[in-house]
Write an enzyme that holds these catalytic residues in place. Structure first.
Site, PDB file in Angstrom:
ATOM      1  N   LYS A 173       1.976 -52.799-102.721  1.00 41.97           N
ATOM      2  CA  LYS A 173       1.864 -54.239-102.975  1.00 41.97           C
ATOM      3  C   LYS A 173       0.874 -54.904-102.016  1.00 41.97           C
ATOM      4  O   LYS A 173       0.037 -55.679-102.434  1.00 41.97           O
ATOM      5  CB  LYS A 173       3.234 -54.922-102.809  1.00 41.97           C
ATOM      6  N   ARG A 214      12.443 -61.814-104.382  1.00 43.88           N
ATOM      7  CA  ARG A 214      13.131 -60.527-104.316  1.00 43.88           C
ATOM      8  C   ARG A 214      14.559 -60.603-104.819  1.00 43.88           C
ATOM      9  O   ARG A 214      15.225 -59.563-104.897  1.00 43.88           O
ATOM     10  CB  ARG A 214      13.160 -60.068-102.864  1.00 43.88           C
ATOM     11  N   ARG A 226       3.225 -43.790 -93.779  1.00 38.67           N
ATOM     12  CA  ARG A 226       2.950 -45.099 -93.175  1.00 38.67           C
ATOM     13  C   ARG A 226       3.671 -45.232 -91.839  1.00 38.67           C
ATOM     14  O   ARG A 226       3.145 -45.808 -90.894  1.00 38.67           O
ATOM     15  CB  ARG A 226       3.397 -46.213 -94.140  1.00 38.67           C
ATOM     16  N   ARG A 236       5.649 -48.973 -88.241  1.00 37.66           N
ATOM     17  CA  ARG A 236       6.545 -50.078 -88.623  1.00 37.66           C
ATOM     18  C   ARG A 236       7.970 -49.636 -88.368  1.00 37.66           C
ATOM     19  O   ARG A 236       8.390 -48.579 -88.816  1.00 37.66           O
ATOM     20  CB  ARG A 236       6.345 -50.398 -90.113  1.00 37.66           C
ATOM     21  N   ARG A 280      16.230 -49.667 -98.217  1.00 36.86           N
ATOM     22  CA  ARG A 280      15.314 -50.611 -98.875  1.00 36.86           C
ATOM     23  C   ARG A 280      15.142 -50.275-100.358  1.00 36.86           C
ATOM     24  O   ARG A 280      15.013 -51.167-101.194  1.00 36.86           O
ATOM     25  CB  ARG A 280      13.967 -50.641 -98.144  1.00 36.86           C
TER      26      ARG A 280
HETATM   27  P1  AMP Z   1       7.914 -56.044 -97.081  1.00 40.27           P
HETATM   28  O1  AMP Z   1       6.796 -56.104 -96.081  1.00 40.27           O
HETATM   29  O2  AMP Z   1       7.659 -56.913 -98.265  1.00 40.27           O
HETATM   30  O3  AMP Z   1       8.288 -54.648 -97.440  1.00 40.27           O
HETATM   31  O4  AMP Z   1       9.195 -56.682 -96.345  1.00 40.27           O
HETATM   32  C1  AMP Z   1       9.758 -56.087 -95.202  1.00 40.27           C
HETATM   33  C2  AMP Z   1      11.165 -56.650 -94.970  1.00 40.27           C
HETATM   34  O5  AMP Z   1      11.110 -58.056 -94.790  1.00 40.27           O
HETATM   35  C3  AMP Z   1      12.139 -56.441 -96.118  1.00 40.27           C
HETATM   36  O6  AMP Z   1      12.756 -55.163 -96.064  1.00 40.27           O
HETATM   37  C4  AMP Z   1      13.131 -57.577 -95.890  1.00 40.27           C
HETATM   38  O7  AMP Z   1      14.036 -57.274 -94.837  1.00 40.27           O
HETATM   39  C5  AMP Z   1      12.235 -58.696 -95.413  1.00 40.27           C
HETATM   40  N1  AMP Z   1      11.715 -59.521 -96.545  1.00 40.27           N
HETATM   41  C6  AMP Z   1      10.424 -59.614 -96.976  1.00 40.27           C
HETATM   42  N2  AMP Z   1      10.328 -60.430 -98.024  1.00 40.27           N
HETATM   43  C7  AMP Z   1      11.590 -60.849 -98.307  1.00 40.27           C
HETATM   44  C8  AMP Z   1      12.159 -61.683 -99.305  1.00 40.27           C
HETATM   45  N3  AMP Z   1      11.405 -62.249-100.269  1.00 40.27           N
HETATM   46  N4  AMP Z   1      13.503 -61.888 -99.267  1.00 40.27           N
HETATM   47  C9  AMP Z   1      14.279 -61.335 -98.323  1.00 40.27           C
HETATM   48  N5  AMP Z   1      13.822 -60.517 -97.361  1.00 40.27           N
HETATM   49  C10 AMP Z   1      12.481 -60.268 -97.339  1.00 40.27           C
END
Ligand code: AMP
Length: 194
Positions: A18, A92, A131, A137, A148
């Site tokens: 993404k 989400r 990654r 990360r 996740r």
């Molecule tokens: P990402 O970088 O999009 O994979 O997000 C990493 C982490 O941030 C996720 O596993 C969630 O813990 C949190 N996070 C990111 N976006 C959201 C969202 N829209 N709603 C809730 N938690 C989020």
């Protein structure tokens, strides 16, 4: 695309690419990229109160509460006129999707397209482990990755039906180089607009 607004969502499981596709597509279409994950990681880095709270949740692989995320997105959208935005990692949950519709309605905008990057699970795990080694990360470890995925399947995947029913869902094969996938995304969006 009402009133110069354009709202595109990038959806897909963790590791689907993404972030990479969001970067490319935002540049191509002149959209502001909003990544809620990147915004949260920035809070963590800056050591804010929200960052401290979010870090524990992110490291566990679960979702930050809807009200916090919606507030963050609202603050960013409020700065844009017209609303030309690429949302990466938001919404989400169904609550977030409903809140987004309501927010956009307030600006006279709407979701134009939701792009789903389709990648099978074995490939996702392989990418995420890679990654973890490269970027370090803290939420890219095996246990968190599994959590996740589960959270994605239970809470986020149902949104694909929500956008599908509105004929806004564009599913794209996410396996290949970043450029290959990007060409598919652009082609699929072109068809959508036609
Ligand atoms: P990402 O970088 O999009 O994979 O997000 C990493 C982490 O941030 C996720 O596993 C969630 O813990 C949190 N996070 C990111 N976006 C959201 C969202 N829209 N709603 C809730 N938690 C989020």
């Amino acid at each position: 695309m009402r009133g110069g607004h354009e709202v595109v969502l990038l959806m897909g499981p963790p590791g689907a690419g993404k972030g990479t596709q969001a970067n490319l597509l935002a540049a191509e279409r002149g959209l502001v990229q909003l990544s809620t994950g990147a915004m949260l990681r920035d809070h963590v880095k800056r050591g804010t109160e929200l960052g401290a709270r979010a870090k524990a949740i992110m490291d566990e692989g679960t979702l930050v509460p809807d009200d916090i995320i919606i507030g963050m997105v609202r603050a960013e959208l409020d700065e844009l006129e017209p609303i030309r935005v690429l949302l990466d990692g938001f919404p989400r949950t169904p609550v977030q999707a409903a809140a987004l519709d309501e927010l956009l309605d307030g600006y006279g905008a709407k979701v134009d397209a939701a792009i789903e990057l389709v990648v099978d699970e074995a490939e996702l795990v392989r990418r995420l482990v890679g990654r973890a080694e490269q970027e370090g990360r803290s939420d890219d470890n095996e246990e968190t990755i599994r959590k996740r995925m589960q959270v994605y399947l239970e809470q986020t995947r149902p949104l694909l039906d929500y956008y599908g029913e509105q004929r806004k869902l564009v599913s794209v094969d996410g396996v290949g180089t970043a450029q290959e996938v990007f060409q598919r995304v652009v082609a699929a969006l072109g068809e959508e607009a036609a």
